[in-house]
Scaffold this motif. Structure first.
Motif, PDB file in Angstrom:
ATOM      1  N   PHE A   1      10.172  -0.589  17.375  1.00 35.06           N
ATOM      2  CA  PHE A   1      10.422  -0.260  15.971  1.00 35.06           C
ATOM      3  C   PHE A   1       9.897  -1.365  15.051  1.00 35.06           C
ATOM      4  N   LEU A   2      10.067  -2.611  15.450  1.00 37.16           N
ATOM      5  CA  LEU A   2       9.543  -3.731  14.666  1.00 37.16           C
ATOM      6  C   LEU A   2       8.022  -3.643  14.567  1.00 37.16           C
TER       7      LEU A   2
ATOM      8  N   GLU B   1       5.719 -16.607   1.026  1.00 37.83           N
ATOM      9  CA  GLU B   1       6.505 -15.456   0.593  1.00 37.83           C
ATOM     10  C   GLU B   1       7.515 -15.094   1.680  1.00 37.83           C
ATOM     11  N   PHE B   2       8.767 -14.941   1.289  1.00 42.12           N
ATOM     12  CA  PHE B   2       9.849 -14.595   2.204  1.00 42.12           C
ATOM     13  C   PHE B   2      10.389 -13.213   1.861  1.00 42.12           C
ATOM     14  N   LEU B   3      10.784 -12.484   2.903  1.00 41.96           N
ATOM     15  CA  LEU B   3      11.452 -11.205   2.734  1.00 41.96           C
ATOM     16  C   LEU B   3      12.572 -11.122   3.755  1.00 41.96           C
ATOM     17  N   LYS B   4      13.783 -10.937   3.253  1.00 43.63           N
ATOM     18  CA  LYS B   4      14.962 -10.860   4.118  1.00 43.63           C
ATOM     19  C   LYS B   4      15.408  -9.400   4.222  1.00 43.63           C
ATOM     20  N   SER B   5      15.765  -9.009   5.449  1.00 46.32           N
ATOM     21  CA  SER B   5      16.169  -7.633   5.727  1.00 46.32           C
ATOM     22  C   SER B   5      17.322  -7.642   6.726  1.00 46.32           C
ATOM     23  N   PRO B   6      18.085  -6.548   6.816  1.00 49.91           N
ATOM     24  CA  PRO B   6      19.095  -6.469   7.883  1.00 49.91           C
ATOM     25  C   PRO B   6      18.419  -6.451   9.263  1.00 49.91           C
ATOM     26  N   GLU B   7      19.221  -6.554  10.298  1.00 53.16           N
ATOM     27  CA  GLU B   7      18.707  -6.525  11.672  1.00 53.16           C
ATOM     28  C   GLU B   7      17.917  -5.237  11.929  1.00 53.16           C
ATOM     29  N   VAL B   8      17.000  -5.316  12.861  1.00 45.40           N
ATOM     30  CA  VAL B   8      16.159  -4.173  13.214  1.00 45.40           C
ATOM     31  C   VAL B   8      17.020  -2.999  13.680  1.00 45.40           C
ATOM     32  N   LYS B   9      18.059  -3.266  14.482  1.00 43.06           N
ATOM     33  CA  LYS B   9      18.874  -2.163  15.008  1.00 43.06           C
ATOM     34  C   LYS B   9      19.581  -1.405  13.891  1.00 43.06           C
ATOM     35  N   VAL B  10      19.901  -2.058  12.784  1.00 44.58           N
ATOM     36  CA  VAL B  10      20.519  -1.377  11.642  1.00 44.58           C
ATOM     37  C   VAL B  10      19.487  -0.472  10.970  1.00 44.58           C
TER      38      VAL B  10
ATOM     39  N   PRO C   1       2.772 -20.310   8.125  1.00 49.66           N
ATOM     40  CA  PRO C   1       2.864 -18.928   7.646  1.00 49.66           C
ATOM     41  C   PRO C   1       2.559 -18.805   6.158  1.00 49.66           C
ATOM     42  N   GLY C   2       1.963 -17.671   5.813  1.00 43.58           N
ATOM     43  CA  GLY C   2       1.796 -17.319   4.414  1.00 43.58           C
ATOM     44  C   GLY C   2       2.924 -16.390   3.988  1.00 43.58           C
ATOM     45  N   LYS C   3       3.472 -15.679   5.001  1.00 45.57           N
ATOM     46  CA  LYS C   3       4.565 -14.749   4.763  1.00 45.57           C
ATOM     47  C   LYS C   3       5.564 -14.864   5.917  1.00 45.57           C
ATOM     48  N   VAL C   4       6.859 -14.716   5.585  1.00 45.38           N
ATOM     49  CA  VAL C   4       7.918 -14.773   6.589  1.00 45.38           C
ATOM     50  C   VAL C   4       8.836 -13.576   6.372  1.00 45.38           C
ATOM     51  N   LEU C   5       9.015 -12.782   7.429  1.00 50.01           N
ATOM     52  CA  LEU C   5       9.955 -11.664   7.427  1.00 50.01           C
ATOM     53  C   LEU C   5      11.165 -12.077   8.245  1.00 50.01           C
ATOM     54  N   MET C   6      12.358 -11.953   7.657  1.00 48.54           N
ATOM     55  CA  MET C   6      13.587 -12.368   8.345  1.00 48.54           C
ATOM     56  C   MET C   6      14.473 -11.140   8.547  1.00 48.54           C
ATOM     57  N   PHE C   7      14.732 -10.785   9.813  1.00 53.12           N
ATOM     58  CA  PHE C   7      15.549  -9.624  10.143  1.00 53.12           C
ATOM     59  C   PHE C   7      16.895 -10.087  10.672  1.00 53.12           C
TER      60      PHE C   7
ATOM     61  N   GLU D   1      18.909   6.517  11.859  1.00 53.86           N
ATOM     62  CA  GLU D   1      18.314   7.570  11.038  1.00 53.86           C
ATOM     63  C   GLU D   1      19.239   8.032   9.918  1.00 53.86           C
ATOM     64  N   ASN D   2      20.517   7.791  10.029  1.00 51.84           N
ATOM     65  CA  ASN D   2      21.478   8.175   8.997  1.00 51.84           C
ATOM     66  C   ASN D   2      21.834   6.944   8.177  1.00 51.84           C
ATOM     67  N   ARG D   3      22.954   6.956   7.545  1.00 52.33           N
ATOM     68  CA  ARG D   3      23.430   5.780   6.810  1.00 52.33           C
ATOM     69  C   ARG D   3      23.824   4.717   7.808  1.00 52.33           C
ATOM     70  N   PRO D   4      23.610   3.460   7.620  1.00 49.94           N
ATOM     71  CA  PRO D   4      22.927   2.851   6.482  1.00 49.94           C
ATOM     72  C   PRO D   4      21.426   2.743   6.663  1.00 49.94           C
ATOM     73  N   GLY D   5      20.907   3.147   7.835  1.00 46.12           N
ATOM     74  CA  GLY D   5      19.503   2.909   8.158  1.00 46.12           C
ATOM     75  C   GLY D   5      18.490   3.513   7.225  1.00 46.12           C
ATOM     76  N   LYS D   6      18.620   4.794   6.908  1.00 47.74           N
ATOM     77  CA  LYS D   6      17.588   5.469   6.125  1.00 47.74           C
ATOM     78  C   LYS D   6      17.391   4.853   4.734  1.00 47.74           C
ATOM     79  N   PRO D   7      18.450   4.658   3.933  1.00 46.94           N
ATOM     80  CA  PRO D   7      18.222   4.020   2.620  1.00 46.94           C
ATOM     81  C   PRO D   7      17.683   2.590   2.748  1.00 46.94           C
ATOM     82  N   LEU D   8      18.114   1.874   3.792  1.00 51.87           N
ATOM     83  CA  LEU D   8      17.625   0.503   3.984  1.00 51.87           C
ATOM     84  C   LEU D   8      16.142   0.489   4.339  1.00 51.87           C
TER      85      LEU D   8
END
Length: 185
Positions: free
Chosen positions: A83-84, A150-159, A119-125, A163-170
């Motif tokens: 998925f990642l 550039e940094f981007l923070k996100s919830p964990e990959v498993k979240v 890094p030029g960009k960092v994604l944090m899950f 396919e339903n809440r909270p995953g789809k809106p996230l």
């Protein structure tokens, strides 16, 4: 296997035997006298050289670092890793373009990441700034520039996989942030 090889007359050097059997070892020399060899009498063991650098998965070709936390895994479970890769593929990157670091496998801090991976960009899950000694915190899905990265923070990959809440809106929020970070240049 060589038919002429005779295991009965095969001999290992004492230091090798000592390393195979640490502690006390009783050696029976050809004379009937018994000798006790203690670990302190053996040559010092050569310790394996520890890699002081970061452990990461991928080629880091586009200087994009992905930081995750997965305590029970070397990287991520197979479905989460797939998925990642799907997430990074959505912005035209593959495994050779990124460097994935699991900070649970071997701790890493912001300065080491910056010095070794550039890094030029960092994604944090599922990773907070404090987890990597980053001196700032920022909200999820907000592209934040700090120290020319550039940094981007996100919830964990498993979240996000849900396919339903909270995953789809996230996922939708993540996609909007990824477009801003990678595609709207």
């Amino acid at each position: 296997m060589d038919k002429d090889f005779d295991f009965k007359n095969w001999k290992l050097p004492l230091p090798v035997i000592g390393q195979l059997y640490p502690g006390e070892l009783v050696v029976f020399p050809s004379s009937k006298r018994r000798a006790v060899v203690k670990e302190k009498d053996l040559p010092a063991k050569e310790e394996p050289k520890e890699n002081k650098g970061l452990h990461f998965l991928g080629g880091n070709g586009k200087k994009v670092t992905v930081i995750i936390k997965a305590p029970q895994f070397a990287w991520l479970p197979d479905d989460e890793l797939a998925f990642l890769y799907k997430i990074t593929g959505s912005v035209q990157m593959n495994a050779s373009d990124i460097a994935i670091i699991n900070i649970c496998r071997k701790p890493a801090d912001y300065q080491n990441i910056k010095d070794e991976l550039h890094p030029g960009k960092v994604l944090m899950f599922g990773v907070e700034g404090a987890d990597i000694d980053l001196p700032i915190e920022f909200p999820e899905f907000h592209v934040q520039k700090f120290d020319n990265i550039e940094f981007l923070k996100s919830p964990e990959v498993k979240v996000l996989m849900n396919e339903n809440r909270p995953g789809k809106p996230l996922k939708n929020q993540l996609w909007a942030a990824l477009k801003k970070m990678f595609l709207n240049k």
